[in-house]
Write a protein that holds these residues in place. Structure first.
Motif, short mmCIF file in Angstrom:
data_model
loop_
_atom_site.label_atom_id
_atom_site.label_comp_id
_atom_site.label_asym_id
_atom_site.label_seq_id
_atom_site.Cartn_x
_atom_site.Cartn_y
_atom_site.Cartn_z
N ILE A 164 0.87 -1.17 0.00
CA ILE A 164 0.00 0.00 0.00
C ILE A 164 0.90 1.22 0.00
O ILE A 164 1.74 1.36 0.89
N LEU A 206 -9.75 -10.09 -1.50
CA LEU A 206 -8.62 -9.19 -1.27
C LEU A 206 -8.80 -7.88 -2.03
O LEU A 206 -8.52 -6.80 -1.51
N LEU A 230 -11.59 -6.47 -3.15
CA LEU A 230 -12.67 -5.63 -2.61
C LEU A 230 -12.22 -4.93 -1.33
O LEU A 230 -12.59 -3.80 -1.07
N ALA A 231 -11.41 -5.61 -0.54
CA ALA A 231 -10.95 -5.01 0.71
C ALA A 231 -9.93 -3.91 0.45
O ALA A 231 -9.95 -2.88 1.11
N LEU A 232 -9.03 -4.13 -0.51
CA LEU A 232 -7.87 -3.26 -0.64
C LEU A 232 -7.91 -2.31 -1.83
O LEU A 232 -7.24 -1.29 -1.83
N ASP A 233 -8.63 -2.68 -2.89
CA ASP A 233 -8.65 -1.88 -4.12
C ASP A 233 -7.24 -1.57 -4.63
O ASP A 233 -6.84 -0.41 -4.70
N HIS A 291 -8.02 4.14 4.60
CA HIS A 291 -7.46 3.44 3.44
C HIS A 291 -8.50 3.45 2.33
O HIS A 291 -9.51 2.78 2.42
N GLY A 332 -7.68 2.94 -1.07
CA GLY A 332 -7.32 2.09 -2.19
C GLY A 332 -6.89 2.92 -3.39
O GLY A 332 -6.99 4.15 -3.38
N PHE A 333 -6.43 2.22 -4.41
CA PHE A 333 -5.89 2.90 -5.59
C PHE A 333 -6.95 3.73 -6.29
O PHE A 333 -6.69 4.82 -6.76
N ALA A 359 -12.05 2.48 -4.12
CA ALA A 359 -13.08 1.44 -4.02
C ALA A 359 -12.81 0.45 -2.89
O ALA A 359 -13.53 -0.54 -2.76
N ALA A 360 -11.81 0.70 -2.05
CA ALA A 360 -11.51 -0.24 -0.97
C ALA A 360 -12.72 -0.40 -0.06
O ALA A 360 -13.37 0.58 0.29
N GLY A 361 -13.03 -1.62 0.30
CA GLY A 361 -14.13 -1.87 1.23
C GLY A 361 -15.49 -1.99 0.57
O GLY A 361 -16.49 -2.19 1.26
N GLU A 362 -15.56 -1.88 -0.74
CA GLU A 362 -16.86 -2.00 -1.43
C GLU A 362 -17.17 -3.49 -1.59
O GLU A 362 -17.01 -4.09 -2.64
N LEU A 372 -12.43 -9.42 4.81
CA LEU A 372 -11.76 -8.16 5.12
C LEU A 372 -10.67 -8.35 6.16
O LEU A 372 -9.58 -7.78 6.06
N ALA A 414 -7.62 -10.09 4.79
CA ALA A 414 -6.85 -9.21 3.91
C ALA A 414 -6.08 -8.16 4.70
O ALA A 414 -4.93 -7.85 4.38
N LEU A 415 -6.70 -7.61 5.75
CA LEU A 415 -6.14 -6.41 6.38
C LEU A 415 -5.52 -6.65 7.75
O LEU A 415 -4.69 -5.88 8.19
#
Lengths: 369, 369
Positions: free
Chosen positions: A216, A295, A297-300, B221, B223-224, B227-230, B295, B298-299
C-alpha cells in the motif's frame, strides 16, 4: 546525494569527476570534495581508472565510482520443499545463487542448517568472504513478529515460535530481516518484476497453500498482528473444498498437500485437452477468484500479481481477470509473476538492500557539508 | 504549540496566562506574547474574563482562551433514506443538528436541496450565521473521486458522476470534503466511539447494502481507485443469496432492498423468540461473517466495529466474533458501533475539523517566534 549520484552513474557505466558530481547534485565543489573523501574513507567509493577529459589547466581530474563490491547481501526463500539463496553486491547486482530441495516434513533444525549451508556455498562460489555479508533478507511462510521470530506457521514443522532472525543471524554473522513470503514476493515483483512502477499491489501466491501479500503506497502492509493476507482459511467459508481436492482430476482422490509437482501435472494435462483435468483447473480458478476478489474488494489495488507456481499461471490469470471484472466496482489489472520461482528470494534481497542503503545514505557529510 | 496548549486548557476549563503558556510549551515569554497577539488578531484567541492570581508586582496577568466560536463546522451523512447534519464549533463541540427523511428513489437534485435545507435549519437553530461555516464534511455511499465528485454509486439515484463537493460547496459557501460513508464511520468511531485509541480498524456497515471502511495506521485506506471496502458484491461469489433474501423470515418473499425498518422488525421478531425470524438472522450473520472474514484476512485489523443498524447489532457481534476466531490466524476484537445512527455524520465532522485544524495550526508565528 553524492553517493546516490555516484551509484546512478555507475549503473550507466560512468565514473564522474568532482566537477560533474557538483553539477548533478547542485552542491558546491568543496562540499562534494569533502563528501567524496568521506566516502573513500568509508569504502563506498573508489578512484576510477578511466581517463578524464583533460581540464584546461593542471593535472587530469580524478574520477570516482561507487564500490558495489564493498559489501554483499543475501536474499533467502525458505519454502516447504525448497530453499533458495541469492547473492548480490551493494548495487543489487546478482553475483551468485544456490537452490536446495528439502523434505516437507524436515524438522526446523535441518531446514535451518540447509539454509546456512546453501548460503555459505553460494558465497564461496561467488568469491565473497563469509564476513562480507552486510545484511540478509528472508522470506518464509507464516506470520512473522517484529523481532524476527515466527509467530505462527502451519506450513513448516517446528517453525512456530522459532527465533528465525536470531538463529540465521548467528549462523551467517549478519543482521537478518524476516518477512512473510507473499509480502517478500510483492516487494520482489515491484523491484524487478510484474509490479514495477506500482505502489498498490496485491501479490497472490497460488498453489495448494495460497497466501497473499500487499503493498500500500509502496510499502508492505503487514496488518496489526502481521497476519494480513493470510487467506488460507477463506475456502472454509462455505466453499467447502480445499485446493488439493478442487485440483484433483480423479474425483475423490485429492492431491497430496503441498505437492506442487502434482499441480504442474494437472495443469499440463488440462493444457493437453483432457476434460477432467480441465474441469479441475476450472474449479481451482473459481476458488482462486473467490480469494482474490475478497482481497481486491478489501484493498482496491492497482495491480494483482499471481505467482507461486513455476508454470501454468497464464491459464489462471486470464479467467481470473475476467471474473474479477464481474465483482469489483473498480477492476485492477492482473499480471502473472515475472520472477517465478525467484520472486520471494528477490524480494528478500531487496529488503536486505533497503536496510544497507539506509545505512549507506546515513554516512554524514563532514561539518560544513 | 501555543494554540494547541490554549485549546487543551480550554477543554479543562482553564484560561492560561502568557507565563503559564510559556511553561507548558517550553517557549520564551516574549515568543508566546508575540504568538498570542497574532492569535488574537486571527480571531482564534480571546482575552478571558477570569481573574488571575495576582502577580507579585504590577497589574494582574491577562488570561487567554481558545475562541472555539470563531468558526463552525458541519458533518453530514447523506443516506438512501435519511440525511443527517451535525453542527460543531472549532473545539469539535456539538452545537446543533438536523435529521430529514428522504425517499429512496428521490432524484439527486431533491436530495441535494434537502441537505442544504437541513444544514441551513441546523445552523439557524444553533445561532450560527450562514457565513460562519469554515468546512463541511460529507459521508455518502459510493466511490468518491479526489475532486469531491461521485465516481460510482449504486445506492442513490443520479449520484454517479455528480460533482457533490462542488454542488454542496456552492450551496453552503464553504469548502466541502467528501468521503465514502463507511470510511467516514470508521473515522467517527475512532474519534468518539468504539474505536477510540485504535489505529487499525475495519468498520462494517451491516444492513441490506453492506459496506466497509478501514483505517490503517490511523488513516483512511481508500485504495488505488477509492473502491476499498466495497464488499457489496462478495455475496455473489458462490454464496448465492442477497441480504434481503437471507433476512426474509418468509421463505421466498425477500425484504425490499434498502428497507432497514423491515430488518429492524425481523431482528425484533428474532429477539422475541420466533423461530423463522431467528433462522433468518442466523443466515444473515453467516453471510456477514463471510464478508467480514474476507476483510479481516486481507487487512488484519486490531478491531472490527459493526454498525449501520440502529439496533439489534448486539445479536450480530457476538456470533461474528466467535466465527471469526475459527478462520483467522489472528482474531481481531469485535465491537458494536457506539455512535449508531450518527457514526457517519460524526466522522464527516471530524474530517471537516481536521481540515480546519490544519489551517489553524498553520498560523505562523511572527518573525523571531
Amino acid at each position: 546525494m553524492v553517493l546516490r549520484a555516484l551509484r546512478s552513474a555507475g549503473e550507466l557505466g560512468e565514473s564522474p569527476s568532482v566537477a560533474e558530481l557538483a553539477a548533478v547534485t547542485g552542491l558546491s565543489r568543496p562540499t562534494v570534495e569533502q563528501v567524496v573523501e568521506s566516502l573513500l574513507g568509508a569504502g563506498y567509493a573508489a578512484v576510477a581508472g578511466g581517463a578524464a577529459r583533460a581540464p584546461r589547466v593542471g593535472r587530469p581530474a580524478r574520477r570516482f565510482r561507487f564500490r558495489a563490491e564493498a559489501g554483499h547481501l543475501l536474499g533467502v526463500e525458505i519454502g516447504a520443499l525448497r530453499v533458495t539463496v541469492l547473492v548480490a553486491d551493494l548495487a543489487g547486482r546478482r553475483v551468485g545463487s544456490a537452490v536446495r530441495t528439502v523434505a516437507a516434513d524436515a524438522p526446523a533444525e535441518e531446514r535451518l542448517a540447509l539454509v546456512a549451508g546453501a548460503a555459505r556455498t553460494a558465497l564461496m562460489a561467488s568469491g565473497v568472504p563469509p564476513d562480507g555479508v552486510r545484511a540478509v533478507g528472508v522470506g518464509s511462510p507464516g506470520i512473522m513478529a517484529a523481532d524476527g521470530s515466527v509467530r505462527l506457521c502451519a506450513a513448516l514443522p517446528g517453525w512456530t515460535g522459532l527465533p528465525l532472525g536470531e538463529r540465521l543471524g548467528s549462523a551467517l554473522g549478519a543482521p537478518v530481516l524476516v518477512e512473510n513470503d507473499a509480502n517478500a514476493a510483492a516487494v520482489g515483483e515491484r523491484w524487478r518484476g510484474a509490479a514495477a512502477g506500482c505502489d498498490d499491489v496485491v501479490m497472490v501466491l497460488a498453489g495448494l497453500s495460497p497466501g497473499a501479500g500487499s503493498l500500500i503506497g509502496g510499502r508492505v502492509h503487514r496488518g496489526f498482528g502481521g497476519a494480513a493476507g493470510e487467506i488460507g482459511a477463506l475456502h472454509l467459508l462455505g466453499r467447502g473444498a480445499a485446493p488439493e481436492r478442487l485440483l484433483s482430476p480423479d474425483g475423490d482422490r485429492p492431491l497430496a498437500a503441498l505437492d506442487e509437482a502434482a499441480v504442474g501435472r494437472v495443469l499440463e494435462r488440462a493444457r493437453g485437452g483432457e476434460a477432467r483435468a480441465g474441469a479441475a483447473v476450472q474449479r481451482y480458478v473459481e476458488r482462486l477468484t473467490h480469494d482474490v476478489t475478497a482481497l481486491v474488494l478489501a484493498l482496491d489495488p492497482e495491480l494483482v500479481v499471481v505467482g507461486g507456481w513455476a508454470s501454468g499461471l497464464e491459464g489462471v490469470a486470464g479467467p481470473l481477470a475476467r471474473e474479477l471484472s464481474r465483482y469489483c466496482l473498480r477492476t485492477p489489472r492482473v499480471a502473472v509473476s515475472e520472477l517465478g520461482a525467484e520472486a520471494i528470494a528477490t524480494g528478500a534481497l531487496r529488503l536486505a538492500l533497503d536496510r544497507v542503503e539506509a545505512e549507506m545514505f546515513a554516512v554524514r557529510a563532514p561539518a560544513g557539508g
